[in-house]
Scaffold this motif. Structure first.
Motif, PDB file in Angstrom:
ATOM      1  N   MET A 136       0.847  -1.148   0.000  1.00 30.98           N
ATOM      2  CA  MET A 136       0.000   0.000   0.000  1.00 30.98           C
ATOM      3  C   MET A 136       0.904   1.226   0.000  1.00 30.98           C
ATOM      4  SD  MET A 136      -2.879   1.223   2.716  1.00 30.98           S
ATOM      5  CE  MET A 136      -3.089  -0.440   3.189  1.00 30.98           C
ATOM      6  N   HIS A 137       0.564   2.184  -0.851  1.00 34.23           N
ATOM      7  CA  HIS A 137       1.383   3.391  -0.962  1.00 34.23           C
ATOM      8  C   HIS A 137       0.477   4.565  -1.323  1.00 34.23           C
ATOM      9  CE1 HIS A 137       5.604   4.797  -1.339  1.00 34.23           C
ATOM     10  NE2 HIS A 137       5.000   5.796  -1.940  1.00 34.23           N
ATOM     11  N   GLY A 138       0.686   5.688  -0.652  1.00 39.12           N
ATOM     12  CA  GLY A 138      -0.080   6.888  -0.970  1.00 39.12           C
ATOM     13  C   GLY A 138       0.479   7.598  -2.186  1.00 39.12           C
ATOM     14  N   ASP A 139      -0.401   8.111  -3.014  1.00 41.78           N
ATOM     15  CA  ASP A 139       0.079   8.808  -4.217  1.00 41.78           C
ATOM     16  C   ASP A 139       0.555  10.224  -3.923  1.00 41.78           C
ATOM     17  OD1 ASP A 139      -2.333  10.163  -3.896  1.00 41.78           O
ATOM     18  OD2 ASP A 139      -3.037   9.790  -5.941  1.00 41.78           O
ATOM     19  N   GLN A 140       0.424  10.675  -2.666  1.00 36.67           N
ATOM     20  CA  GLN A 140       0.881  12.011  -2.278  1.00 36.67           C
ATOM     21  C   GLN A 140       2.004  11.949  -1.246  1.00 36.67           C
ATOM     22  OE1 GLN A 140      -0.398  14.817  -3.833  1.00 36.67           O
ATOM     23  NE2 GLN A 140      -1.351  13.234  -5.080  1.00 36.67           N
ATOM     24  N   ASP A 141       2.707  10.839  -1.170  1.00 35.08           N
ATOM     25  CA  ASP A 141       3.769  10.649  -0.179  1.00 35.08           C
ATOM     26  C   ASP A 141       4.964  11.539  -0.521  1.00 35.08           C
ATOM     27  OD1 ASP A 141       5.861   9.749   1.463  1.00 35.08           O
ATOM     28  OD2 ASP A 141       5.129   7.701   1.442  1.00 35.08           O
ATOM     29  N   PRO A 142       5.290  12.531   0.341  1.00 34.63           N
ATOM     30  CA  PRO A 142       6.419  13.404   0.057  1.00 34.63           C
ATOM     31  C   PRO A 142       7.768  12.799   0.466  1.00 34.63           C
ATOM     32  CG  PRO A 142       5.371  14.092   2.076  1.00 34.63           C
ATOM     33  CD  PRO A 142       4.554  12.944   1.526  1.00 34.63           C
ATOM     34  N   VAL A 143       7.750  11.764   1.289  1.00 33.63           N
ATOM     35  CA  VAL A 143       8.984  11.141   1.767  1.00 33.63           C
ATOM     36  C   VAL A 143       9.466  10.083   0.772  1.00 33.63           C
ATOM     37  CG1 VAL A 143      10.060   9.850   3.655  1.00 33.63           C
ATOM     38  CG2 VAL A 143       8.340  11.600   4.157  1.00 33.63           C
ATOM     39  N   TYR A 144       8.565   9.201   0.383  1.00 31.37           N
ATOM     40  CA  TYR A 144       8.858   8.171  -0.618  1.00 31.37           C
ATOM     41  C   TYR A 144       7.828   8.312  -1.739  1.00 31.37           C
ATOM     42  CZ  TYR A 144      11.834   5.961   2.865  1.00 31.37           C
ATOM     43  OH  TYR A 144      12.821   5.715   3.785  1.00 31.37           O
ATOM     44  N   PRO A 145       8.187   8.963  -2.839  1.00 27.52           N
ATOM     45  CA  PRO A 145       7.249   9.145  -3.946  1.00 27.52           C
ATOM     46  C   PRO A 145       6.723   7.799  -4.474  1.00 27.52           C
ATOM     47  CG  PRO A 145       9.166  10.548  -4.231  1.00 27.52           C
ATOM     48  CD  PRO A 145       9.470   9.624  -3.088  1.00 27.52           C
ATOM     49  N   LEU A 146       5.631   7.870  -5.183  1.00 25.03           N
ATOM     50  CA  LEU A 146       4.972   6.668  -5.695  1.00 25.03           C
ATOM     51  C   LEU A 146       5.929   5.771  -6.472  1.00 25.03           C
ATOM     52  CD1 LEU A 146       2.461   4.962  -6.013  1.00 25.03           C
ATOM     53  CD2 LEU A 146       1.778   6.434  -7.924  1.00 25.03           C
ATOM     54  N   ALA A 147       6.862   6.341  -7.199  1.00 26.19           N
ATOM     55  CA  ALA A 147       7.825   5.528  -7.958  1.00 26.19           C
ATOM     56  C   ALA A 147       8.601   4.583  -7.037  1.00 26.19           C
ATOM     57  CB  ALA A 147       8.792   6.426  -8.719  1.00 26.19           C
ATOM     58  N   HIS A 148       8.841   5.001  -5.812  1.00 26.82           N
ATOM     59  CA  HIS A 148       9.521   4.141  -4.840  1.00 26.82           C
ATOM     60  C   HIS A 148       8.647   2.922  -4.518  1.00 26.82           C
ATOM     61  CE1 HIS A 148      10.821   2.783  -0.827  1.00 26.82           C
ATOM     62  NE2 HIS A 148      12.021   3.131  -1.242  1.00 26.82           N
ATOM     63  N   GLY A 149       7.380   3.142  -4.268  1.00 30.46           N
ATOM     64  CA  GLY A 149       6.460   2.044  -3.990  1.00 30.46           C
ATOM     65  C   GLY A 149       6.337   1.103  -5.177  1.00 30.46           C
ATOM     66  N   GLU A 150       6.323   1.659  -6.366  1.00 27.93           N
ATOM     67  CA  GLU A 150       6.238   0.833  -7.572  1.00 27.93           C
ATOM     68  C   GLU A 150       7.480  -0.039  -7.716  1.00 27.93           C
ATOM     69  OE1 GLU A 150       3.495   3.887 -10.209  1.00 27.93           O
ATOM     70  OE2 GLU A 150       5.671   4.081 -10.273  1.00 27.93           O
ATOM     71  N   ALA A 151       8.659   0.549  -7.478  1.00 26.89           N
ATOM     72  CA  ALA A 151       9.906  -0.219  -7.586  1.00 26.89           C
ATOM     73  C   ALA A 151       9.973  -1.303  -6.512  1.00 26.89           C
ATOM     74  CB  ALA A 151      11.107   0.717  -7.466  1.00 26.89           C
ATOM     75  N   LEU A 152       9.522  -0.983  -5.308  1.00 30.20           N
ATOM     76  CA  LEU A 152       9.530  -1.963  -4.221  1.00 30.20           C
ATOM     77  C   LEU A 152       8.607  -3.134  -4.544  1.00 30.20           C
ATOM     78  CD1 LEU A 152      10.548  -2.642  -1.388  1.00 30.20           C
ATOM     79  CD2 LEU A 152       8.613  -1.353  -0.478  1.00 30.20           C
ATOM     80  N   ALA A 153       7.421  -2.840  -5.016  1.00 30.20           N
ATOM     81  CA  ALA A 153       6.482  -3.905  -5.367  1.00 30.20           C
ATOM     82  C   ALA A 153       7.033  -4.759  -6.505  1.00 30.20           C
ATOM     83  CB  ALA A 153       5.132  -3.308  -5.753  1.00 30.20           C
ATOM     84  N   ALA A 154       7.702  -4.136  -7.461  1.00 26.37           N
ATOM     85  CA  ALA A 154       8.267  -4.882  -8.590  1.00 26.37           C
ATOM     86  C   ALA A 154       9.391  -5.810  -8.139  1.00 26.37           C
ATOM     87  CB  ALA A 154       8.782  -3.916  -9.656  1.00 26.37           C
ATOM     88  N   ALA A 155      10.062  -5.449  -7.045  1.00 23.12           N
ATOM     89  CA  ALA A 155      11.192  -6.240  -6.555  1.00 23.12           C
ATOM     90  C   ALA A 155      10.766  -7.399  -5.656  1.00 23.12           C
ATOM     91  CB  ALA A 155      12.157  -5.341  -5.791  1.00 23.12           C
TER      92      ALA A 155
END
Length: 51
Positions: free
Chosen positions: A1-20
């Motif tokens: 789960m990742h917020g699309d307005q996260d200023p600490v870890y942008p959405l691209a970080h969540g996408e990369a983590l899920a892909a890994a």
């Protein structure tokens, strides 16, 4: 789960983590920042939990 307005870890970080992580599914929460305090979020999280 990742917020699309996260200023600490942008959405691209969540996408990369899920892909890994094999078998991971990324759920993006519109309007959520870094904290899990958005209105209605507890219900949304409960809907995502599958036992």
């Amino acid at each position: 789960m990742h917020g699309d307005q996260d200023p600490v870890y942008p959405l691209a970080h969540g996408e990369a983590l899920a892909a890994a992580i094999p078998g991971a599914v990324l759920e993006v929460v519109p309007g959520m920042g870094h904290a899990l305090t958005s209105p209605g979020l507890p219900e949304q999280i409960a809907d995502l939990i599958r036992l």
